[in-house]
Design a protein around this motif. Structure first.
Motif, PDB file in Angstrom:
ATOM      1  N   HIS A 150      -7.721  -4.249   3.491  1.00  0.00           N
ATOM      2  CA  HIS A 150      -7.437  -4.365   4.923  1.00  0.00           C
ATOM      3  C   HIS A 150      -8.611  -5.031   5.645  1.00  0.00           C
ATOM      4  O   HIS A 150      -8.423  -5.920   6.490  1.00  0.00           O
ATOM      5  CB  HIS A 150      -7.172  -2.983   5.521  1.00  0.00           C
ATOM      6  CG  HIS A 150      -6.820  -3.016   6.977  1.00  0.00           C
ATOM      7  ND1 HIS A 150      -7.787  -3.008   7.977  1.00  0.00           N
ATOM      8  CD2 HIS A 150      -5.624  -3.066   7.606  1.00  0.00           C
ATOM      9  CE1 HIS A 150      -7.189  -3.050   9.154  1.00  0.00           C
ATOM     10  NE2 HIS A 150      -5.888  -3.094   8.962  1.00  0.00           N
ATOM     11  N   ASP A 151      -9.810  -4.617   5.289  1.00  0.00           N
ATOM     12  CA  ASP A 151     -11.007  -5.191   5.921  1.00  0.00           C
ATOM     13  C   ASP A 151     -11.180  -6.662   5.559  1.00  0.00           C
ATOM     14  O   ASP A 151     -11.577  -7.479   6.404  1.00  0.00           O
ATOM     15  CB  ASP A 151     -12.253  -4.408   5.501  1.00  0.00           C
ATOM     16  CG  ASP A 151     -12.283  -3.001   6.091  1.00  0.00           C
ATOM     17  OD1 ASP A 151     -11.517  -2.731   7.046  1.00  0.00           O
ATOM     18  OD2 ASP A 151     -13.062  -2.164   5.592  1.00  0.00           O
ATOM     19  N   SER A 202      -8.486  -0.318  -3.742  1.00  0.00           N
ATOM     20  CA  SER A 202      -8.934   0.150  -2.421  1.00  0.00           C
ATOM     21  C   SER A 202      -8.212  -0.644  -1.340  1.00  0.00           C
ATOM     22  O   SER A 202      -8.562  -1.796  -1.069  1.00  0.00           O
ATOM     23  CB  SER A 202     -10.443  -0.023  -2.265  1.00  0.00           C
ATOM     24  OG  SER A 202     -10.823   0.246  -0.925  1.00  0.00           O
ATOM     25  N   CYS A 219       0.825  -1.228   0.000  1.00  0.00           N
ATOM     26  CA  CYS A 219       0.000   0.000   0.000  1.00  0.00           C
ATOM     27  C   CYS A 219       0.853   1.269   0.000  1.00  0.00           C
ATOM     28  O   CYS A 219       0.317   2.367   0.140  1.00  0.00           O
ATOM     29  CB  CYS A 219      -0.984  -0.005   1.170  1.00  0.00           C
ATOM     30  SG  CYS A 219      -0.242   0.029   2.793  1.00  0.00           S
ATOM     31  N   THR A 235      -8.219   0.126   1.768  1.00  0.00           N
ATOM     32  CA  THR A 235      -9.131   0.052   2.918  1.00  0.00           C
ATOM     33  C   THR A 235      -9.962  -1.220   2.821  1.00  0.00           C
ATOM     34  O   THR A 235     -10.133  -1.955   3.804  1.00  0.00           O
ATOM     35  CB  THR A 235     -10.045   1.289   2.971  1.00  0.00           C
ATOM     36  OG1 THR A 235      -9.254   2.462   3.075  1.00  0.00           O
ATOM     37  CG2 THR A 235     -10.987   1.201   4.168  1.00  0.00           C
ATOM     38  N   GLU A 236     -10.481  -1.482   1.640  1.00  0.00           N
ATOM     39  CA  GLU A 236     -11.245  -2.712   1.410  1.00  0.00           C
ATOM     40  C   GLU A 236     -10.375  -3.943   1.639  1.00  0.00           C
ATOM     41  O   GLU A 236     -10.790  -4.903   2.303  1.00  0.00           O
ATOM     42  CB  GLU A 236     -11.791  -2.721  -0.020  1.00  0.00           C
ATOM     43  CG  GLU A 236     -12.535  -4.000  -0.400  1.00  0.00           C
ATOM     44  CD  GLU A 236     -12.921  -4.016  -1.870  1.00  0.00           C
ATOM     45  OE1 GLU A 236     -13.840  -3.288  -2.255  1.00  0.00           O
ATOM     46  OE2 GLU A 236     -12.271  -4.774  -2.633  1.00  0.00           O
TER      47      GLU A 236
END
Length: 370
Positions: free
Chosen positions: A212-213, A207, A190, A209-210
């Protein structure tokens, strides 16, 4: 693992792991650029051999014959034949690490484990190291293709050999490394910047963030399964499996990613590699093919006696961890897209693996939580 399975303790036999001339092998600081042509590389390889092997130090250069065995998407493998008199006296392999692979491979972990793995009877005999690679004995066998792994007889052999591999004992911490490695890959992936404008634009569309989730949720799901922690190969693709049909010997090679890890990951990752580097996931083994593998993994001597409930449980375990394999190698692809000079579409590889992860996750999750 059954109570009657032999637990390998290579510590006792590590000193016997090398061949007769191993006591006269020395580590070398020399390095060889793997991007050179074979003709450019040849005198450097000869010099390296003379530097490492005392018995070869005074041989004429004409005694050495060097050829490329393979050039994958990470390393380059060379075969060196040494002729003294009228016959070939020795054959070794030299593995040249790909440029910048230290960003994705823990070489210390690899070298710590490899002597014990080979002493336990797996792969080539480890002989020594040099500036950007290692030297091993030569294996007289051919490398499998993705389609070979689908052959029922070979699948059974691989399953039995993998069970043996999972019994290797390596000194040190036995903490599973999967999520540690995925998090390390994520942190590196990232924070990249590409010189190529199109690559940078493609990269910026991801993404994180996506991602990571997804990593967080998948770890919670996998943790529910209580997959046994074993010593895992972690990269059991077709190119890392060799067979000599005449001697009926199967070999696992290349332990760059080997570590203590979850059983489900090693098996699920192997299944994902049926797709090859082209990522043709229509080749992913179906339920019957997986059950065939499980039977020979769980009870090699009596495969048809494996209880159905054990097959069902391992099916859920392996396919859930196959999702982790997609995330692991997707992130690996992103890092390689920036770091590797090898002509391979690593960025495209990220999207293929991540797409397959998203395609499979809902179905697999429903199995895991049922």
């Amino acid at each position: 693992m059954g109570a009657t399975d032999k637990i390998w303790n290579p510590v006792q036999v590590a000193e016997q792991a090398r061949n007769d001339y191993a006591s006269e092998i020395f580590p070398s600081r020399l390095s060889i650029d793997p991007s050179l042509s074979l003709s450019q590389m040849t005198p450097l390889v000869i010099n390296l051999c003379k530097d490492m092997f005392k018995a070869w130090s005074k041989l004429d250069d004409s005694c050495f014959h060097i050829e490329k065995i393979s050039g994958g998407i990470t390393n380059l493998l060379l075969k060196v034949s040494v002729k003294q008199g009228n016959s070939i006296d020795d054959i070794i392999t030299i593995r040249l690490y790909g440029p910048n692979t230290e960003f994705i491979i823990d070489r210390h972990r690899e070298l710590q484990a490899i002597k014990y793995i080979t002493a336990a009877g797996f792969g080539a005999t480890w002989l020594g190291i040099f500036g950007n690679g290692m030297v091993q004995s030569f294996i007289n066998a051919y490398t499998l293709t993705p389609s070979d792994m689908r052959d029922p007889k070979l699948a059974a052999k691989i399953a039995k050999q993998l069970r043996r591999f999972h019994h290797v004992e390596i000194p040190g911490s036995k903490e599973p490394q999967l999520w540690n490695d995925i998090r390390k890959f994520f942190e590196k992936a990232c924070n990249l910047k590409f010189d190529d404008t199109e690559k940078q634009k493609t990269y910026e569309a991801i993404s994180f963030t996506e991602l990571h989730d997804e990593i967080y949720k998948l770890q919670l799901l996998c943790d529910r399964l209580k997959s046994p922690v074993i010593f895992a190969h972690n990269d059991l693709l077709s190119g890392n499996i060799m067979i000599n049909h005449e001697e009926d010997k199967l070999y696992f090679i290349d332990y760059e990613y080997a570590s203590y890890n979850y059983r489900g990951f090693d098996i699920g990752n192997h299944f994902a590699e049926y797709a090859g580097f082209d990522c043709d996931f229509s080749l992913y083994p179906n339920r019957n093919e997986q059950f065939h593998f499980f039977r020979h993994y769980l009870q090699p001597e009596r495969p048809q006696e494996v209880p159905q409930k054990d097959l069902e449980a391992l099916y859920i375990e392996a396919n859930t961890y196959a999702l982790a394999s997609h995330l692991f190698w997707a992130l690996w692809g992103l890092i390689q897209a920036k770091m590797s000079p090898i002509d391979f579409d690593y960025l495209g590889y990220f999207f293929k693996r991540y797409k397959e992860y998203k395609r499979q996750k809902d179905q697999v999750e429903s199995l895991a939580i049922s």
